[in-house]
Design a protein around this motif. Structure first.
Motif, PDB file in Angstrom:
ATOM      1  N   GLY A 138     -42.721   4.866  51.548  1.00  0.00           N
ATOM      2  CA  GLY A 138     -41.917   3.673  51.800  1.00  0.00           C
ATOM      3  C   GLY A 138     -41.200   3.203  50.547  1.00  0.00           C
ATOM      4  O   GLY A 138     -40.044   2.763  50.603  1.00  0.00           O
ATOM      5  N   ALA A 139     -41.876   3.312  49.397  1.00  0.00           N
ATOM      6  CA  ALA A 139     -41.236   2.906  48.143  1.00  0.00           C
ATOM      7  C   ALA A 139     -40.036   3.788  47.827  1.00  0.00           C
ATOM      8  O   ALA A 139     -39.010   3.304  47.321  1.00  0.00           O
ATOM      9  N   LEU A 140     -40.139   5.083  48.125  1.00  0.00           N
ATOM     10  CA  LEU A 140     -39.004   5.982  47.896  1.00  0.00           C
ATOM     11  C   LEU A 140     -37.814   5.593  48.776  1.00  0.00           C
ATOM     12  O   LEU A 140     -36.662   5.619  48.312  1.00  0.00           O
ATOM     13  N   MET A 188     -47.315  13.288  46.036  1.00  0.00           N
ATOM     14  CA  MET A 188     -46.960  12.041  45.360  1.00  0.00           C
ATOM     15  C   MET A 188     -46.436  12.313  43.955  1.00  0.00           C
ATOM     16  O   MET A 188     -45.627  11.542  43.424  1.00  0.00           O
ATOM     17  N   ILE A 189     -46.901  13.403  43.328  1.00  0.00           N
ATOM     18  CA  ILE A 189     -46.387  13.766  41.999  1.00  0.00           C
ATOM     19  C   ILE A 189     -44.910  14.135  42.104  1.00  0.00           C
ATOM     20  O   ILE A 189     -44.091  13.749  41.261  1.00  0.00           O
ATOM     21  N   SER A 190     -44.557  14.877  43.161  1.00  0.00           N
ATOM     22  CA  SER A 190     -43.153  15.229  43.365  1.00  0.00           C
ATOM     23  C   SER A 190     -42.315  13.985  43.654  1.00  0.00           C
ATOM     24  O   SER A 190     -41.187  13.859  43.166  1.00  0.00           O
ATOM     25  N   LEU A 191     -42.871  13.059  44.451  1.00  0.00           N
ATOM     26  CA  LEU A 191     -42.144  11.818  44.719  1.00  0.00           C
ATOM     27  C   LEU A 191     -41.897  11.036  43.432  1.00  0.00           C
ATOM     28  O   LEU A 191     -40.828  10.440  43.249  1.00  0.00           O
ATOM     29  N   LEU A 192     -42.902  11.031  42.554  1.00  0.00           N
ATOM     30  CA  LEU A 192     -42.735  10.341  41.272  1.00  0.00           C
ATOM     31  C   LEU A 192     -41.603  10.969  40.469  1.00  0.00           C
ATOM     32  O   LEU A 192     -40.794  10.259  39.855  1.00  0.00           O
ATOM     33  N   VAL A 249     -38.323   9.785  41.894  1.00  0.00           N
ATOM     34  CA  VAL A 249     -38.050   8.391  41.516  1.00  0.00           C
ATOM     35  C   VAL A 249     -37.558   8.313  40.076  1.00  0.00           C
ATOM     36  O   VAL A 249     -36.649   7.521  39.758  1.00  0.00           O
ATOM     37  N   LEU A 250     -38.152   9.129  39.186  1.00  0.00           N
ATOM     38  CA  LEU A 250     -37.691   9.125  37.796  1.00  0.00           C
ATOM     39  C   LEU A 250     -36.241   9.575  37.694  1.00  0.00           C
ATOM     40  O   LEU A 250     -35.457   9.021  36.913  1.00  0.00           O
ATOM     41  N   LEU A 251     -35.862  10.586  38.477  1.00  0.00           N
ATOM     42  CA  LEU A 251     -34.460  11.023  38.470  1.00  0.00           C
ATOM     43  C   LEU A 251     -33.539   9.935  38.991  1.00  0.00           C
ATOM     44  O   LEU A 251     -32.460   9.702  38.442  1.00  0.00           O
ATOM     45  N   LEU A 252     -33.950   9.269  40.061  1.00  0.00           N
ATOM     46  CA  LEU A 252     -33.128   8.197  40.615  1.00  0.00           C
ATOM     47  C   LEU A 252     -33.006   7.031  39.642  1.00  0.00           C
ATOM     48  O   LEU A 252     -31.996   6.308  39.646  1.00  0.00           O
TER      49      LEU A 252
END
Length: 507
Positions: A321-323, A476-480, A483-486
């Motif tokens: 949801g945060a993504l 979740m590591i991939s999602l992180l 998020v860093l790229l965004l």
């Protein structure tokens, strides 16, 4: 090296790490990437709580689930916690025994079992129980005889008799004879049912078990009633009178014998935590036998107690949801009232359903804005004003729950899942925004928050998302990394491109 390059390298490493661990679990451990391609496997964890009674030996005996009750057992585990432990078997029934010379403080014992349901749920043949007439007082026996005769005159078979019995005992206002029996039995419907059936010479026994609900904690043992009608076994739910074995009912044992016996302890209780998984059976077996051999690669949370597994099943949806919120805020340019408030609202929607949740949200926020508008004339301090709004919101939620219950809308009873403090603060923010920017900006941010909450709800409620986040938490590591790229994006948002679209036209 610039910060952009550093962030890019770190983010790509995280994305590849998460995907690599996911592929490892899929290829090597056999975890399925798609949900529903294997049998549903239930993990049932029973927790026995007790306190010491006095100095001396303590004995605990737990009846273990029957193996022929429509379920296939994969494995079971016991936590002894300093007790001597053994399992005995007698007449096909297994019991776990914990013993200890002395116990100085409150103790919790665990028993975990993994099962999956047979495709054919028919229970195996059981021994017909003996009918033993209940021991009654003279007055109770006279009333019992009237009740039985009344039911027999309206029925011709044991099945019809039982159906009428459940219907009559579950009425909001039973007839005087049934009301007298209920009051003399202390209002315990199940005891009345069993004694009436015995007095009517109908063989019956209890089926004790658990209603399986994914993520449920502190579940208690429930009882169904099974009667013999000729050459058939009929099962009834005593609370509703519904006939048949519910699909989500896990049979623990037949008969009225106790499941838990404690000697030398007090305030003993047993409760259950439940989690449903869709892993293939070979993966479950591999994980149970070899989890400790792969501590660095297998980041599965199945080693946690089931109660914590149920909690993480919901928590692991929050990063998804945060993504969605990050994408909407950074790439789309959607305005919301609060950064991550839509996620909390979406979690509430999951509990209440989307339409009911929207109705509750609009009602509470609308009424709260009106109350806040009135409080602004009283010139209250900020803390007192927000506290007043919180109290009003809670009272409004309680009122909506009572009204919905009376009208039969039980979904609205989950209104307590709405984050009360967040709603109150949202009302305060919208009120200030109304005073400073006007109603248009309130509608823009409020509408953006609802739109974001709906999109987050639709994403988190997908079975595929729930399956991947729970079985592959390393994603979740991939999602992180994403998020860093965004977080380094500084280009135009979609709303800005639409806003300045006129500059793209050349004459």
């Amino acid at each position: 090296m610039s910060s952009t390059h550093k962030i890019t390298i770190i983010a790509l490493f995280m994305i590849l790490l998460g995907l690599g661990l996911t592929l490892y679990k899929n290829i090597v451990l056999g975890f399925p990437l798609l949900p529903g391609i294997r049998e549903d496997v239930w993990t049932i964890e029973s927790k026995i709580n007790l306190k010491p009674l006095h100095e001396g030996p303590v004995q605990i005996a737990l009846t273990l689930p029957e193996e022929d009750a429509g379920w296939v057992s994969l494995d079971d585990h016991f936590a002894s916690s300093g007790f001597n432990f053994s399992v005995t078997e007698q007449n096909g029934h297994r019991r776990a025994h914990w013993t200890r010379e002395t116990m100085e403080r409150a103790t919790t014992l665990f028993y975990k079992k993994q099962v999956y349901r047979m495709r054919d749920r028919a229970l195996t043949d059981r021994v017909v129980p003996n009918v033993e007439l209940p021991i009654l007082t003279t007055t109770n026996e006279e009333v019992m005889e009237k009740v039985v005769e009344s039911l027999k005159t309206k029925s011709t078979t044991p099945a019809e008799f039982s159906t009428l019995l459940f219907d009559s005992i579950n009425l909001p206002q039973p007839d005087p004879d049934m009301s007298f029996l209920l009051s003399s039995y202390g209002g315990v419907h199940l005891d009345v049912v069993m004694d009436v059936l015995a007095y009517a010479n109908i063989p019956a026994q209890l089926i004790k078990g658990i209603f399986l609900e994914d993520g449920r904690r502190r579940q208690r043992i429930s009882s169904l009633v099974e009667i013999v009608a000729g050459d058939r076994w009929l099962i009834f739910d005593p609370t509703t009178g519904a006939e048949g074995l519910p699909d989500n009912f896990f049979v623990w044992q037949h008969g009225s014998t106790s499941i838990l016996d404690v000697i030398g302890g007090r305030n003993s209780s047993i409760e259950f935590a439940l989690v449903k998984n869709t892993l293939p059976l070979k993966s479950i077996l591999f994980m149970e036998g070899h989890l400790e051999e792969q501590p660095l690669l297998d980041f599965s949370i199945y080693a946690l107690p089931v109660e914590q597994q149920g909690i993480f099943k919901g928590l692991l949806l929050i990063p998804v949801g945060a993504l969605i919120i990050v994408l909407l805020r950074i790439l789309v340019g959607l305005k919301t009232s609060g950064t991550f408030m839509p996620i909390l609202i979406a979690l509430a929607f999951i509990q209440t359903s989307l339409l009911v949740g929207l109705g509750i949200f609009l009602t509470v926020v609308g009424f709260g804005l009106w109350i806040r508008y009135y409080l602004s004339y009283l010139n209250l301090l900020l803390v007192a004003r927000i506290t007043a709004v919180v109290i009003v919101v809670i009272l409004l939620m309680a009122g909506l729950s009572i009204i919905s219950y009376k009208l039969g809308f039980h979904q609205a009873l989950t209104i307590t899942f709405f984050p009360t403090i967040i709603l109150a603060w949202t009302i305060e923010r919208m009120s200030l925004l109304w005073e400073e920017e006007g109603a248009h900006e309130v509608l823009v941010q409020g509408g953006g928050s609802l739109l974001a909450a709906i999109l987050v709800y639709l994403t988190m409620s997908m079975s595929m998302v729930e399956h991947l986040t729970f079985n592959f938490p390393e994603l979740m590591i991939s999602l992180l990394g994403i998020v860093l790229l965004l977080g380094k994006y500084t280009g135009y948002r979609l709303f800005e491109l639409y806003r300045f679209r006129a500059f793209g036209h050349t004459e």
